[in-house]
Write an enzyme that holds these catalytic residues in place. Sequence first.
Site, PDB file in Angstrom:
ATOM      1  N   GLY A  11       1.140  50.188   6.168  1.00 46.12           N
ATOM      2  CA  GLY A  11      -0.062  49.779   5.164  1.00 46.12           C
ATOM      3  C   GLY A  11      -0.543  48.372   5.001  1.00 46.12           C
ATOM      4  CD  GLN A  13      -2.965  41.163   7.046  1.00 44.23           C
ATOM      5  OE1 GLN A  13      -3.338  41.489   5.761  1.00 44.23           O
ATOM      6  NE2 GLN A  13      -3.312  39.827   7.410  1.00 44.23           N
ATOM      7  CG  HIS A 176      -0.496  44.843  24.293  1.00 43.03           C
ATOM      8  ND1 HIS A 176      -1.796  44.303  24.572  1.00 43.03           N
ATOM      9  CD2 HIS A 176      -0.255  44.769  23.060  1.00 43.03           C
ATOM     10  CE1 HIS A 176      -2.081  43.902  23.265  1.00 43.03           C
ATOM     11  NE2 HIS A 176      -1.271  43.952  22.613  1.00 43.03           N
TER      12      HIS A 176
HETATM   13  N1  APR Z   1       7.530  52.939   7.532  1.00 39.59           N
HETATM   14  C1  APR Z   1       6.235  52.576   7.296  1.00 39.59           C
HETATM   15  N2  APR Z   1       5.870  51.202   6.971  1.00 39.59           N
HETATM   16  C2  APR Z   1       6.720  50.186   7.521  1.00 39.59           C
HETATM   17  C3  APR Z   1       8.126  50.730   7.605  1.00 39.59           C
HETATM   18  C4  APR Z   1       8.457  52.159   7.866  1.00 39.59           C
HETATM   19  N3  APR Z   1       9.715  52.434   8.149  1.00 39.59           N
HETATM   20  N4  APR Z   1       8.348  49.370   7.884  1.00 39.59           N
HETATM   21  C5  APR Z   1       7.960  48.713   7.628  1.00 39.59           C
HETATM   22  N5  APR Z   1       6.559  48.989   7.446  1.00 39.59           N
HETATM   23  C6  APR Z   1       5.323  48.472   6.798  1.00 39.59           C
HETATM   24  C7  APR Z   1       5.333  47.263   6.185  1.00 39.59           C
HETATM   25  O1  APR Z   1       5.767  47.391   4.905  1.00 39.59           O
HETATM   26  C8  APR Z   1       4.189  46.542   6.358  1.00 39.59           C
HETATM   27  O2  APR Z   1       3.074  46.988   5.307  1.00 39.59           O
HETATM   28  O3  APR Z   1       4.655  48.075   8.130  1.00 39.59           O
HETATM   29  C9  APR Z   1       3.363  47.372   7.614  1.00 39.59           C
HETATM   30  C10 APR Z   1       3.218  46.199   8.847  1.00 39.59           C
HETATM   31  O4  APR Z   1       2.022  45.335   8.367  1.00 39.59           O
HETATM   32  P1  APR Z   1       2.000  43.819   8.819  1.00 39.59           P
HETATM   33  O5  APR Z   1       3.526  43.231   8.461  1.00 39.59           O
HETATM   34  O6  APR Z   1       0.862  43.206   8.000  1.00 39.59           O
HETATM   35  O7  APR Z   1       1.693  44.035  10.355  1.00 39.59           O
HETATM   36  P2  APR Z   1       0.230  44.311  11.008  1.00 39.59           P
HETATM   37  O8  APR Z   1      -0.295  42.961  11.314  1.00 39.59           O
HETATM   38  O9  APR Z   1      -0.332  45.381  10.484  1.00 39.59           O
HETATM   39  O10 APR Z   1       0.892  44.559  12.481  1.00 39.59           O
HETATM   40  C11 APR Z   1       1.845  45.743  12.557  1.00 39.59           C
HETATM   41  O11 APR Z   1       1.198  46.092  14.926  1.00 39.59           O
HETATM   42  O12 APR Z   1      -0.088  44.871  16.313  1.00 39.59           O
HETATM   43  C12 APR Z   1       1.257  45.126  15.797  1.00 39.59           C
HETATM   44  O13 APR Z   1       2.766  43.436  16.591  1.00 39.59           O
HETATM   45  C13 APR Z   1       2.015  44.054  15.453  1.00 39.59           C
HETATM   46  O14 APR Z   1       4.176  45.427  15.272  1.00 39.59           O
HETATM   47  C14 APR Z   1       2.977  44.636  14.448  1.00 39.59           C
HETATM   48  C15 APR Z   1       2.210  45.783  13.935  1.00 39.59           C
END
Ligand code: APR
Length: 321
Positions: A11, A13, A176
Amino acid sequence: MGRKKVALIGGGQIGGVLAQLCALRELGDVVMFDIVEGLPQGKLLDIAEVASVDSFDVSLQGTNSLADIKDSDVVIVTAGLPRKPGMSRDDLIATNAKIMKSVSEGIKQYAPNSFVIVISNPLDAMVTLCQKITGFPYNRVIGQAGVLDSARFECFIAWELGVSVKDVTAMTLGGHGDDMVPLVRYASVKGIPVMELLEAKYKDKAKAKEVMEAMVKRTRGAGGEVVALLKNGSAFYSPASAAISMAEAILRDQKRVLPSCAYLNGEFGVKGLYLGVPCVIGAGGIERIIEFKLDAEEQAMMDKSVAAVENIISVMDKMEF
Ligand code: APR
């Protein structure tokens, strides 16, 4: 007849934009799972409260319990760390593989009939791992990369030629990463080859080639360009839009031709590897891979990209998690 159900795992970005797009397009009821308490609940409450203004009828539920993804039709995974400036996508492997493993076990348990779209990086490795852990058929586990990489290429071409991006078609294949394969030969504006248009614009073949090479380079590094500007995260609007087009193609059985990270079983001369190729996406997930002949230069780029993906997979295979 109930609505379709879309689960968002992660949840952050990208997850937030995914939820909003799911609601705006009424793709189905949305459940967002994250390990951070309050984060998915807060984001989805925020989106839900504006339903009367945006005029959508779907329910939105944030949760910290993976069991709530039960019986989802489509699951989109963004759980995992994003890049920081100076990092490659491959640098995320150690952390994100652990996360992907646990998330995939949950998907297998609670949404065994779902179609899974993976966005987490390093993408090709994360899709491979997700399929391995869930054991789902290959047509039901797909990676989002090509739709976005291709859109970026199209965007740069449109800017260069001063035409609407709606009239530009271009595609990238392969992994990618920095070795992705933007297909110059098939890039067109309403079917007219982009190289012809560049040559007409500059009246100079060498200059046209130089301009195209710069666009190819920018496409390959486009994710990094955004990371360098944001400084504390990576692109999120664009990967979310790209993944939503894939989810929509499945949920509405659109038979869209979308470059996607798909499991290859001999196609393009590659066997046993997830890689970006053009796919027909519909109610059956990846319903077909569209094959065509690459020329020698494209094949050489593809071979390099395959080697890069094989390398990151072998790194992951040696990891203990
Ligand atoms: N289960 C569910 N959510 C998780 C877990 C888990 N085990 N571990 C981490 N998260 C959540 C984090 O709490 C965070 O809210 O994953 C979310 C990741 O969000 P962001 O840090 O904002 O990253 P984002 O920009 O959404 O990118 C996510 O997609 O494009 C790829 O490289 C990017 O690997 C990254 C992913």
